[in-house]
Design a protein around this motif. Structure first.
Motif, PDB file in Angstrom:
ATOM      1  N   LYS A 331     -25.275  -9.353  -9.316  1.00 57.98           N
ATOM      2  CA  LYS A 331     -25.792  -8.924  -8.022  1.00 57.98           C
ATOM      3  C   LYS A 331     -26.619 -10.025  -7.370  1.00 57.98           C
ATOM      4  O   LYS A 331     -26.489 -10.291  -6.169  1.00 57.98           O
ATOM      5  CB  LYS A 331     -26.631  -7.658  -8.196  1.00 57.98           C
ATOM      6  N   THR A 332     -27.459 -10.683  -8.173  1.00 54.06           N
ATOM      7  CA  THR A 332     -28.287 -11.768  -7.646  1.00 54.06           C
ATOM      8  C   THR A 332     -27.429 -12.918  -7.146  1.00 54.06           C
ATOM      9  O   THR A 332     -27.676 -13.482  -6.070  1.00 54.06           O
ATOM     10  CB  THR A 332     -29.257 -12.264  -8.733  1.00 54.06           C
ATOM     11  N   GLN A 333     -26.413 -13.264  -7.920  1.00 51.02           N
ATOM     12  CA  GLN A 333     -25.526 -14.353  -7.521  1.00 51.02           C
ATOM     13  C   GLN A 333     -24.802 -14.018  -6.213  1.00 51.02           C
ATOM     14  O   GLN A 333     -24.657 -14.877  -5.344  1.00 51.02           O
ATOM     15  CB  GLN A 333     -24.505 -14.623  -8.628  1.00 51.02           C
ATOM     16  N   ARG A 334     -24.365 -12.778  -6.073  1.00 51.47           N
ATOM     17  CA  ARG A 334     -23.688 -12.375  -4.847  1.00 51.47           C
ATOM     18  C   ARG A 334     -24.629 -12.492  -3.647  1.00 51.47           C
ATOM     19  O   ARG A 334     -24.234 -12.979  -2.582  1.00 51.47           O
ATOM     20  CB  ARG A 334     -23.158 -10.940  -4.961  1.00 51.47           C
ATOM     21  N   GLU A 335     -25.868 -12.043  -3.816  1.00 52.10           N
ATOM     22  CA  GLU A 335     -26.840 -12.121  -2.731  1.00 52.10           C
ATOM     23  C   GLU A 335     -27.139 -13.560  -2.362  1.00 52.10           C
ATOM     24  O   GLU A 335     -27.382 -13.878  -1.194  1.00 52.10           O
ATOM     25  CB  GLU A 335     -28.120 -11.388  -3.132  1.00 52.10           C
ATOM     26  N   ASN A 336     -27.115 -14.457  -3.360  1.00 56.38           N
ATOM     27  CA  ASN A 336     -27.380 -15.875  -3.086  1.00 56.38           C
ATOM     28  C   ASN A 336     -26.210 -16.536  -2.365  1.00 56.38           C
ATOM     29  O   ASN A 336     -26.403 -17.460  -1.576  1.00 56.38           O
ATOM     30  CB  ASN A 336     -27.663 -16.614  -4.391  1.00 56.38           C
ATOM     31  N   LEU A 337     -25.004 -16.078  -2.651  1.00 55.63           N
ATOM     32  CA  LEU A 337     -23.822 -16.709  -2.084  1.00 55.63           C
ATOM     33  C   LEU A 337     -23.470 -16.177  -0.691  1.00 55.63           C
ATOM     34  O   LEU A 337     -23.065 -16.932   0.187  1.00 55.63           O
ATOM     35  CB  LEU A 337     -22.617 -16.489  -3.008  1.00 55.63           C
ATOM     36  N   THR A 339     -23.936 -14.593   2.929  1.00 55.78           N
ATOM     37  CA  THR A 339     -24.842 -14.414   4.061  1.00 55.78           C
ATOM     38  C   THR A 339     -24.371 -13.222   4.882  1.00 55.78           C
ATOM     39  O   THR A 339     -23.209 -13.165   5.294  1.00 55.78           O
ATOM     40  CB  THR A 339     -24.857 -15.666   4.957  1.00 55.78           C
ATOM     41  N   PHE A 352     -19.274 -16.547   2.951  1.00 56.99           N
ATOM     42  CA  PHE A 352     -19.731 -17.436   1.889  1.00 56.99           C
ATOM     43  C   PHE A 352     -18.858 -18.682   1.891  1.00 56.99           C
ATOM     44  O   PHE A 352     -17.768 -18.699   2.490  1.00 56.99           O
ATOM     45  CB  PHE A 352     -19.678 -16.748   0.519  1.00 56.99           C
ATOM     46  N   GLU A 472     -26.009 -22.527  10.288  1.00 61.72           N
ATOM     47  CA  GLU A 472     -26.025 -21.469   9.302  1.00 61.72           C
ATOM     48  C   GLU A 472     -26.961 -20.355   9.742  1.00 61.72           C
ATOM     49  O   GLU A 472     -28.024 -20.594  10.307  1.00 61.72           O
ATOM     50  CB  GLU A 472     -26.483 -22.010   7.940  1.00 61.72           C
ATOM     51  N   THR A 474     -29.559 -17.755   8.917  1.00 57.33           N
ATOM     52  CA  THR A 474     -30.525 -17.650   7.832  1.00 57.33           C
ATOM     53  C   THR A 474     -31.228 -16.311   7.801  1.00 57.33           C
ATOM     54  O   THR A 474     -32.038 -16.046   6.929  1.00 57.33           O
ATOM     55  CB  THR A 474     -31.598 -18.748   7.960  1.00 57.33           C
TER      56      THR A 474
END
Length: 478
Positions: A331-337, A339, A352, A472, A474
């Protein structure tokens, strides 16, 4: 007594009506399992709206005078496809006169502006009203050329439709553009509904052969015909085959009988160009969950794996803790990747950049961003692939592509809203019309010839060189 008799009569009529309805339902599903009826149900190519269309007169259907060239494309298996080439607005308005046939300006148009290779959905023809609205928007608001093709068995094209046949038609259209002077990196593949299955197969084919294209746009796509059959509801209310799930093996029979797969989900790993997926929440024909599945399939290689316990009953506390930790990491990785941008009164955009993910090249795993460098002389700089999903509030099934908000996103993401090249001189009016390439017969404008002159894949120019929108997002816009 009379009340009981009346009540019994009503029940008898209700049972009769249900029996008849059930019989008709079973008959309909049985017919769908027959290849002949299945093909006609899927393609609806016999519905040739507008009836008796005059394809030599596109002006009758709303296009500008001499802005559209009507011609034929020959496929490698000798089918003849009806096609329209629509000039971009800037090229068209710069012509000294609109009384000249557009054929002589095609080569210039292909050099001056990118081209959208458009694959329509089932039924009707390239002259259908809502498709005309798409061409008008793409050629005017996006200032792109448009090549619209009627598949085999549709409109004035020869042959009968099949999955492999439609893919050959798509390849013939791409090769006609290349042979007519277009560069691969200036071609945007765009499909709507059924056309997304066709366009995805073409993009996967070109990616495998390392032939250039700028990217692909999927409007109201399905993940596969099998999944579409599972989720399809008549008028968005009456499930087509859901009742079969209550009968053991009944649905398996339907899926076994499907001869047309158009399994876009299975070709996701092969598509290496930029991808934009768009769907409306109020789509009654194909639920937007199909687009969510496709977007997540592009994202999947970039996310950590989760080891699901095979036997939840015997799972230890330590195993369960490791499982929940993997879910949290994913889940964290998805949120980081990814936008996420919320667009008021319009919808939500998720995007992404694929700078990783593994693909198989000659049987060897290669990270996604290194794909285009693999197997090429001298290697090459890795190319990051962008994937965008636009979920819109409105648009139904047929009108997604004519929403101006989506057109602006497509224009920015694919570099269509700014001129990326200096203006080219217009052809001299006294010059002879464009001659057909050597591989194209003068009378038939043949696609499907050798592409050796087009060369292999070369990495696309950077976003700034293409004049793309590179800023981008943000934060979420509310």
């Amino acid at each position: 007594m009379s009340t009981d008799i009346a009540g019994s009569g009503i029940l008898t009529k209700a049972r009769t009506a249900l029996t008849i309805a059930g019989g008709l339902y079973a008959l309909a599903l049985g017919l769908i399992a027959v290849p002949y009826f299945q093909s006609h149900t899927l393609y609806l190519n016999a519905v040739r709206l507008p009836w008796f269309a005059d394809f030599d007169a596109p002006e009758r259907y709303g296009l500008a005078l001499n802005k559209t060239y009507n011609f034929k494309i020959q496929t490698v298996d000798n089918e003849t496809l009806g096609a329209w080439f629509i000039l971009s607005e800037s090229v068209y308005q710069a012509l000294p006169s609109h009384n000249v046939m557009p054929k002589s300006h095609i080569a210039h148009a292909l050099r001056a502006r990118p081209t959208i290779l458009f694959f329509h959905g089932n039924a009707a023809t390239r002259a259908f009203k809502v498709r005309i609205q798409h061409y008008t928007a793409f050629s005017s608001r996006l200032n792109a050329n448009v090549l619209a093709v009627d598949y085999r068995g549709f409109a004035d094209s020869t042959g009968s439709p099949s999955e492999e046949g439609l893919v050959r038609d798509a390849r013939a259209a791409y090769e006609w553009l290349i042979n007519s002077g277009a560069k691969g990196e200036d071609i945007i593949i765009m499909g709507h509904s059924l056309g997304t299955g066709v366009g995805a197969r073409l993009a996967a084919q070109l990616s495998k052969e390392e032939l250039a294209y700028r990217g692909i746009v999927l409007l109201s796509p399905f993940s596969s015909i099998t999944e579409l059959v599972k989720t399809y509801s008549v008028m968005g209310a009456l499930p087509l085959v859901k009742p079969l799930t209550m009968i053991p093996y009944a649905f398996n029979f339907i899926t076994w009988a499907l001869i047309h797969k158009f399994d876009t989900l299975s070709v996701v790993p092969q598509i290496k160009g930029k991808v934009l997926i768009a769907h409306a929440e109020n789509d009654w024909d194909i639920p937007y969950t199909h687009s969510e599945v496709l977007f997540n399939a592009f994202l999947e290689p970039l996310l950590p794996n989760v080891d699901i316990p095979s036997d939840p009953v015997s799972t230890t506390k330590e195993d369960w803790s490791a499982f929940t930790a993997q879910i949290a990491a994913r889940k964290t990785q998805r949120e980081n990747l990814v936008t996420t941008t919320r667009l008021p009164n319009f919808g939500v955009m998720e995007e992404f950049v694929d700078r990783g993910g593994e693909s198989l090249v000659n049987g060897e795993p290669v990270r996604g961003a290194e794909y285009w460098a693999a197997g090429r002389p001298g290697g090459g700089a890795p190319w990051d692939r962008e994937v965008i999903f636009v979920k819109m509030l409105e648009g139904n099934h047929d009108n997604v592509g004519i929403q101006e908000g989506l057109q602006d996103i497509i224009g920015k993401k694919f570099g269509l809203l700014s001129h990326t090249r200096p203006n080219l001189p217009l052809p001299i009016m006294s010059a002879p019309p464009m001659s057909a390439p050597a591989s194209i017969a003068p009378e038939s404008d043949v696609g499907g010839s050798d592409l050796s002159e087009a060369g292999g894949w070369s990495p696309l120019p950077s976003a700034s060189e293409r004049g793309e929108w590179t800023g981008e997002i943000t934060k979420v816009i509310d």
